[in-house]
Design a protein around this motif. Structure first.
Motif, short mmCIF file in Angstrom:
data_model
loop_
_atom_site.label_atom_id
_atom_site.label_comp_id
_atom_site.label_asym_id
_atom_site.label_seq_id
_atom_site.Cartn_x
_atom_site.Cartn_y
_atom_site.Cartn_z
N LEU A 141 1.05 -1.22 0.05
CA LEU A 141 0.22 -0.09 -0.10
C LEU A 141 0.98 1.46 -0.22
N PHE A 142 1.15 1.81 -1.09
CA PHE A 142 2.08 2.91 -1.34
C PHE A 142 1.15 4.36 -1.30
N LEU A 143 1.71 5.22 -0.24
CA LEU A 143 0.90 6.47 -0.10
C LEU A 143 2.13 7.22 -0.65
N GLY A 144 1.96 8.36 -1.62
CA GLY A 144 3.00 9.24 -2.50
C GLY A 144 2.40 10.51 -2.32
N THR A 145 3.40 11.35 -2.90
CA THR A 145 3.66 12.82 -3.04
C THR A 145 4.24 13.19 -4.26
N GLY A 146 3.91 13.98 -5.20
CA GLY A 146 4.69 14.34 -6.08
C GLY A 146 4.68 15.83 -6.54
N TYR A 147 5.39 16.12 -7.60
CA TYR A 147 5.35 17.58 -8.06
C TYR A 147 4.99 17.19 -9.71
N ARG A 148 3.76 17.72 -10.07
CA ARG A 148 3.05 17.56 -11.33
C ARG A 148 3.52 18.89 -12.35
N ASN A 149 3.67 18.24 -13.59
CA ASN A 149 3.96 19.29 -14.61
C ASN A 149 3.32 18.81 -15.89
N GLY A 150 2.32 19.27 -16.29
CA GLY A 150 1.57 18.76 -17.57
C GLY A 150 1.24 17.21 -17.06
N VAL A 152 3.32 14.83 -16.43
CA VAL A 152 4.41 14.12 -15.82
C VAL A 152 4.49 14.61 -14.37
N THR A 153 4.70 13.22 -13.53
CA THR A 153 4.68 13.64 -12.33
C THR A 153 5.80 12.89 -11.38
N ILE A 154 6.70 13.73 -10.67
CA ILE A 154 8.12 13.03 -10.07
C ILE A 154 7.82 13.31 -8.67
N GLY A 155 7.90 12.20 -7.93
CA GLY A 155 7.61 12.09 -6.50
C GLY A 155 8.36 11.04 -5.89
N LYS A 166 10.22 -10.07 4.32
CA LYS A 166 9.63 -10.70 2.96
C LYS A 166 8.95 -9.60 2.23
N SER A 167 9.67 -9.19 1.36
CA SER A 167 9.14 -7.95 0.45
C SER A 167 9.70 -8.28 -0.81
N ALA A 168 8.92 -7.37 -1.84
CA ALA A 168 9.46 -7.43 -3.24
C ALA A 168 10.64 -6.36 -3.45
N TYR A 169 10.57 -5.48 -2.48
CA TYR A 169 11.23 -4.34 -2.47
C TYR A 169 12.18 -4.24 -1.29
N SER A 170 13.43 -3.67 -1.39
CA SER A 170 14.28 -3.66 -0.47
C SER A 170 14.22 -2.49 0.55
N ASP A 171 13.44 -1.33 0.15
CA ASP A 171 13.32 -0.16 0.88
C ASP A 171 11.61 0.00 0.89
N ALA A 172 11.27 0.65 1.91
CA ALA A 172 9.69 0.92 1.93
C ALA A 172 9.58 2.45 1.16
N PHE A 173 10.59 3.32 0.93
CA PHE A 173 10.44 4.65 0.25
C PHE A 173 10.95 4.35 -1.04
N MET A 174 10.29 4.70 -2.01
CA MET A 174 10.70 4.47 -3.44
C MET A 174 10.35 5.65 -4.30
N PRO A 175 11.35 6.47 -5.07
CA PRO A 175 11.01 7.37 -6.09
C PRO A 175 10.27 6.97 -7.01
N PHE A 176 9.49 7.75 -7.82
CA PHE A 176 8.66 7.50 -8.94
C PHE A 176 8.53 8.42 -10.06
N VAL A 177 8.41 8.34 -11.31
CA VAL A 177 8.28 9.24 -12.18
C VAL A 177 6.94 8.65 -13.14
N ARG A 178 5.93 9.38 -13.11
CA ARG A 178 4.59 8.88 -13.67
C ARG A 178 4.11 9.67 -14.89
N PHE A 179 3.94 9.00 -16.01
CA PHE A 179 3.55 9.69 -17.37
C PHE A 179 1.88 9.40 -17.58
N TYR A 180 1.29 10.15 -17.98
CA TYR A 180 -0.16 9.90 -18.60
C TYR A 180 -0.40 10.72 -19.51
N PHE A 181 -0.87 10.04 -20.75
CA PHE A 181 -1.07 10.79 -21.94
C PHE A 181 -2.55 10.77 -22.41
#
Length: 181
Positions: A141-150, A152-155, A166-181
Motif C-alpha cells: 500500500l503505497f502513499l505518495g506525493t509528487g510534483y506534477r507538470n503537465g 509528468v509527475t515526479i515524487g 519478506k518483500s518484493a522491494y528492499s526499501d519502503a521508500f521509492m522514488p517514481f516518475v509517472r506519465f499519463y497521456f
C-alpha cells in the motif's frame, strides 16, 4: 523514533487523501454518474513506466502500463499492471508480476497525492550453487506525493505495509516518475 513519526505522517496523508477523494467522488456523483460513450473515453488517460537497469552482474527490466479515469480536475482512479525481471549473475533470477489499483488526488495543479494498492506474485530461483526457490504474494500500500507538470509527475512513495523480512522491494521508500497521456 523518526521512523514512527514518518509512518504517522504518511497515515495522516493517506487518511486525508481518502477523505478528500471520497468527498470529491460524492460531489461528482451528485452532478453526473460515470458516463458511457465518447465522453467516458475523453476522461481516460494511458501511461505507466518502463525501467531498465544494467550493472556488473546485474539486470533489471520492468514494464508497468496503467490507465486512469479523471473523475474531475482533482480526482482520478485507475488500474495498473506490472512485470519485472531481475537477474543477479551466479546468484538468482526473479520474476515479479501483478496489478494495482491507483487513486490520484491533485489539491493544486502542481501537487499530486497518490494511494496505490499493489499485489505482486514474486518468484525467485537460485542459479548455480544457489539452489533455492521462493514464491510468495507481496501486497503493498503505497502513499505518495509528487510534483506534477503537465502529463509528468515526479515524487516519492512509501509502502506502509513494507516487511523487511519478506518483500518484493528492499526499501519502503521509492522514488517514481509517472506519465499519463
Amino acid at each position: 523514533m523518526a521512523k514512527k513519526h514518518t509512518i504517522a505522517l504518511f497515515h495522516v496523508i493517506w487518511i486525508t487523501l481518502l477523505g478528500l477523494s471520497t468527498s470529491s467522488l460524492s460531489a461528482q456523483n451528485q452532478n453526473s454518474n460515470f458516463e458511457s460513450g465518447p465522453n467516458f473515453w475523453e476522461k481516460v488517460q494511458f501511461g505507466g513506466g518502463l525501467g531498465l537497469s544494467f550493472g556488473n552482474r546485474y539486470t533489471d527490466i520492468s514494464i508497468a502500463p496503467s490507465a486512469i479515469y479523471n473523475v474531475n480536475d482533482y480526482f482520478a482512479v485507475g488500474l495498473g499492471a506490472q512485470y519485472t525481471y531481475v537477474k543477479v549473475k551466479d546468484s538468482h533470477d526473479s520474476n515479479l508480476y501483478g496489478g494495482s489499483l491507483i487513486t490520484l488526488f491533485n489539491p493544486l495543479p502542481e501537487i499530486q497525492l497518490s494511494a496505490e494498492l499493489e499485489q505482486l506474485r514474486v518468484n525467485v530461483n537460485g542459479i548455480g550453487n544457489n539452489n533455492f526457490s521462493s514464491n510468495f504474494w507481496n501486497t503493498g500500500l503505497f502513499l505518495g506525493t509528487g510534483y506534477r507538470n503537465g502529463n509528468v509527475t515526479i515524487g516519492v512513495r512509501y509502502n506502509v505495509l513494507h516487511d523487511e523480512n519478506k518483500s518484493a522491494y528492499s526499501d519502503a521508500f521509492m522514488p517514481f516518475v509517472r506519465f499519463y497521456f
